[in-house]
Design a protein around this motif. Structure first.
Motif, PDB file in Angstrom:
ATOM      1  N   SER A  87       0.828  -1.205   0.000  1.00 51.96           N
ATOM      2  CA  SER A  87       0.000   0.000   0.000  1.00 51.96           C
ATOM      3  C   SER A  87       0.860   1.250   0.000  1.00 51.96           C
ATOM      4  O   SER A  87       0.590   2.205  -0.737  1.00 51.96           O
ATOM      5  CB  SER A  87      -0.918  -0.014   1.226  1.00 51.96           C
ATOM      6  OG  SER A  87      -1.696   1.163   1.268  1.00 51.96           O
ATOM      7  N   PHE A 110      -3.414  -0.947  -7.723  1.00 48.74           N
ATOM      8  CA  PHE A 110      -4.557  -0.880  -6.821  1.00 48.74           C
ATOM      9  C   PHE A 110      -5.628  -1.882  -7.236  1.00 48.74           C
ATOM     10  O   PHE A 110      -5.718  -2.260  -8.408  1.00 48.74           O
ATOM     11  CB  PHE A 110      -5.158   0.532  -6.819  1.00 48.74           C
ATOM     12  CG  PHE A 110      -4.293   1.568  -6.179  1.00 48.74           C
ATOM     13  CD1 PHE A 110      -4.434   1.870  -4.830  1.00 48.74           C
ATOM     14  CD2 PHE A 110      -3.319   2.237  -6.908  1.00 48.74           C
ATOM     15  CE1 PHE A 110      -3.635   2.824  -4.224  1.00 48.74           C
ATOM     16  CE2 PHE A 110      -2.508   3.190  -6.313  1.00 48.74           C
ATOM     17  CZ  PHE A 110      -2.663   3.485  -4.969  1.00 48.74           C
ATOM     18  N   GLU A 127     -11.700  -1.714  -6.530  1.00 45.80           N
ATOM     19  CA  GLU A 127     -12.483  -0.847  -5.653  1.00 45.80           C
ATOM     20  C   GLU A 127     -11.715   0.394  -5.222  1.00 45.80           C
ATOM     21  O   GLU A 127     -12.299   1.442  -4.969  1.00 45.80           O
ATOM     22  CB  GLU A 127     -12.934  -1.619  -4.407  1.00 45.80           C
ATOM     23  CG  GLU A 127     -13.976  -2.705  -4.667  1.00 45.80           C
ATOM     24  CD  GLU A 127     -13.380  -3.946  -5.323  1.00 45.80           C
ATOM     25  OE1 GLU A 127     -14.149  -4.726  -5.914  1.00 45.80           O
ATOM     26  OE2 GLU A 127     -12.139  -4.128  -5.236  1.00 45.80           O
ATOM     27  N   LYS A 128     -10.378   0.282  -5.116  1.00 42.63           N
ATOM     28  CA  LYS A 128      -9.555   1.402  -4.670  1.00 42.63           C
ATOM     29  C   LYS A 128      -9.073   2.282  -5.823  1.00 42.63           C
ATOM     30  O   LYS A 128      -8.575   3.391  -5.590  1.00 42.63           O
ATOM     31  CB  LYS A 128      -8.323   0.873  -3.909  1.00 42.63           C
ATOM     32  CG  LYS A 128      -8.651   0.125  -2.627  1.00 42.63           C
ATOM     33  CD  LYS A 128      -9.247   1.054  -1.583  1.00 42.63           C
ATOM     34  CE  LYS A 128      -9.493   0.327  -0.270  1.00 42.63           C
ATOM     35  NZ  LYS A 128     -10.126   1.215   0.740  1.00 42.63           N
ATOM     36  N   THR A 134     -10.203   6.297  -6.431  1.00 40.53           N
ATOM     37  CA  THR A 134      -9.573   7.317  -5.589  1.00 40.53           C
ATOM     38  C   THR A 134      -8.151   7.594  -6.049  1.00 40.53           C
ATOM     39  O   THR A 134      -7.725   8.748  -6.142  1.00 40.53           O
ATOM     40  CB  THR A 134      -9.577   6.879  -4.117  1.00 40.53           C
ATOM     41  OG1 THR A 134     -10.926   6.751  -3.669  1.00 40.53           O
ATOM     42  CG2 THR A 134      -8.854   7.901  -3.245  1.00 40.53           C
ATOM     43  N   GLU A 159     -16.078   5.637  -5.607  1.00 42.85           N
ATOM     44  CA  GLU A 159     -15.513   4.437  -4.983  1.00 42.85           C
ATOM     45  C   GLU A 159     -16.456   3.881  -3.923  1.00 42.85           C
ATOM     46  O   GLU A 159     -16.710   2.675  -3.858  1.00 42.85           O
ATOM     47  CB  GLU A 159     -14.158   4.777  -4.355  1.00 42.85           C
ATOM     48  CG  GLU A 159     -13.526   3.622  -3.593  1.00 42.85           C
ATOM     49  CD  GLU A 159     -12.248   4.015  -2.902  1.00 42.85           C
ATOM     50  OE1 GLU A 159     -12.125   3.742  -1.689  1.00 42.85           O
ATOM     51  OE2 GLU A 159     -11.374   4.605  -3.559  1.00 42.85           O
ATOM     52  N   GLN A 172     -18.486   0.257  -3.988  1.00 40.49           N
ATOM     53  CA  GLN A 172     -18.390  -0.734  -2.917  1.00 40.49           C
ATOM     54  C   GLN A 172     -19.773  -1.147  -2.421  1.00 40.49           C
ATOM     55  O   GLN A 172     -19.945  -2.253  -1.902  1.00 40.49           O
ATOM     56  CB  GLN A 172     -17.554  -0.176  -1.770  1.00 40.49           C
ATOM     57  CG  GLN A 172     -16.077  -0.022  -2.117  1.00 40.49           C
ATOM     58  CD  GLN A 172     -15.296   0.686  -1.036  1.00 40.49           C
ATOM     59  OE1 GLN A 172     -15.863   1.333  -0.158  1.00 40.49           O
ATOM     60  NE2 GLN A 172     -13.970   0.583  -1.088  1.00 40.49           N
TER      61      GLN A 172
END
Length: 448
Positions: free
Chosen positions: A17, A140, A143-144, A147, A305, A309
């Motif tokens: 990350s 990433f 879902e991420k 962003t 995002e 989700q």
């Protein structure tokens, strides 16, 4: 001390990350510098016009068409390279080219020379978005990703704002000194400003060397660069998904045209209509571009995002649609306001809501495109967006001012017509794309 498998996994995830967000940070800084180099010309319109004897239409060609010409022509070949070779090195080479071209803009002594040099800025910057988005798509999860992409794309507005803030300060300093003699010639303040901002690329060069090229992935499977598809397969994918992709590409391109038109001529609006200097315009308008533009892009991406989700398939389209409904009437109001402060407040809201599509919406492309052709599909979008956005956006405002109203002070009327009209057309196209997107999603569910 022995770590349990869970602890080892957690530490690995944390390292991954941090590494991924470091990549976002470096690519975003590169984006900021690229936009400073690209947009600094917007603050220098009047001194360039006076020194080179140009019209508003000629200046608009320097602001948009010259840049977009090679940017769009080279976007697909450079994306093809990015899908097959080291994407980090592609970006580094582009950085060197656009920085040298920005420095060279300060050496230009006429319209033709400056036009061709601005073309070279375009070819350098054509490397960043396709290769950068492709790198982030492999860094990433699905879902991420919105962003991360919204931060990356949003920093372009930080660069646009800094071009005004930094450029205004630099130009004011250079103007106090007047024409300056260097070892290779004597130059006007606007020329020295180009040269100075080009040096911002030097630290970015070394930061780019520090990032790691992520492995290419399709779902949970690592793929090789030799899996990149031939051109006919990309064309086939575009054709099969034309009902979604083409209205989406042209719709977002209309939004880009509105933003580029505003970005190109709003500084001149405040200078001509409200009597601000270049320094004042940079101080007041620059921070608005930075914070409102970045906030719109990032908040749009984060909202999309969250909605993804929660299972909302069309979140990356619905969020931009709602934002543009709010932005259009504000875009009409800002140039017609009698007070520059009221106009600037309306403009801040236009930039906030009008930039939401570039975070939430643009992430639709990598989300629905197979990894091995993402850079090329994004490059097709950028080709359309920059031809329509950079060329038509500034040019339409200038054409209305020069040819329809015939008065430089009528720029307020031109701004009240052209960008809102582009937003309205884009909104209709994205509505069509959303309808096709939802229909396709229903068909896929029925098939499964």
């Amino acid at each position: 001390m022995n770590l349990t498998p869970t602890a080892e996994t957690d530490r690995s995830v944390n390292r991954s990350s941090v590494s991924a967000w470091f990549i976002v940070a470096v690519l975003s800084l590169a984006g900021i510098v690229s936009y400073i180099d690209r947009q600094i010309i917007n603050l220098l319109v009047d001194p360039i016009k006076a020194d080179l004897g140009l019209s508003d239409v000629q200046v608009s060609l320097l602001q948009g068409f010259s840049f977009a010409l090679l940017y769009t022509a080279m976007a697909i070949p450079l994306a093809w390279i990015s899908d097959r070779y080291n994407r980090k090195l592609v970006i580094i080479c582009g950085l060197v080219v656009w920085s040298l071209a920005t420095f060279g803009s300060g050496l230009a002594a006429g319209f033709v020379a400056l036009f061709f040099i601005r073309m070279m800025v375009g070819i350098g910057e054509a490397t960043l978005a396709p290769a950068g988005m492709s790198i982030l798509s492999d860094s990433f999860t699905k879902e991420k990703l919105p962003t991360a992409l919204s931060v990356f794309t949003g920093t372009g507005f930080v660069g646009s704002g800094l071009a005004l803030v930094v450029g205004g300060y630099l130009y004011a300093e250079m103007e106090q000194r007047g024409p300056t003699t260097l070892p290779f010639g004597t130059f006007e303040p606007w020329q020295l400003t180009f040269m100075a901002v080009s040096l911002l690329s030097v630290p970015i060069f070394f930061l780019l060397l520090a990032i790691r090229e992520p492995a290419r992935k399709e779902g949970n499977q690592t793929i090789g660069s030799d899996d990149a598809p031939p051109a006919f397969e990309v064309v086939s994918f575009l054709r099969e998904n034309a009902a979604v992709l083409f209205p989406l590409m042209f719709g977002f391109s209309c939004f880009a045209a509105a933003q580029f038109g505003i970005g190109a001529w709003a500084p001149s609006h405040f200078i001509r209509v409200h009597g601000w200097s270049q320094m004042e315009t940079g101080q007041y308008f620059g921070p608005v571009v930075m914070f409102a533009g970045l906030a719109g892009v990032v908040s749009g991406g984060m909202l999309a995002e969250r909605l993804l989700q929660r299972g909302m398939r069309d979140a990356t389209l619905l969020v931009p649609i709602c934002a543009l409904v709010i932005a259009i009437p504000l875009a009409i109001a800002f140039p017609l306001a009698a007070s520059p402060w009221v106009g600037l407040t309306c403009l801040a809201l236009v930039l906030f809501f009008g930039t939401v599509p570039f975070g939430a919406g643009v992430s639709t492309f990598p989300l629905i495109t197979p990894n091995r052709m993402r850079a090329q599909v994004i490059a097709v979008y950028l080709l359309v967006a920059n031809l329509v956005g950079y060329s038509a956006g500034p040019l339409l405002v200038a054409w209305l001012t020069d040819e329809v109203f015939g008065d430089p002070l009528a720029i307020d009327q031109s701004l009240a017509i052209a960008p809102p009209a582009a937003m309205a057309v884009g909104l209709l196209l994205v509505l069509l794309a959303r309808r096709a997107f939802l229909t396709k999603a229903i068909d896929e569910n029925n098939d499964s």
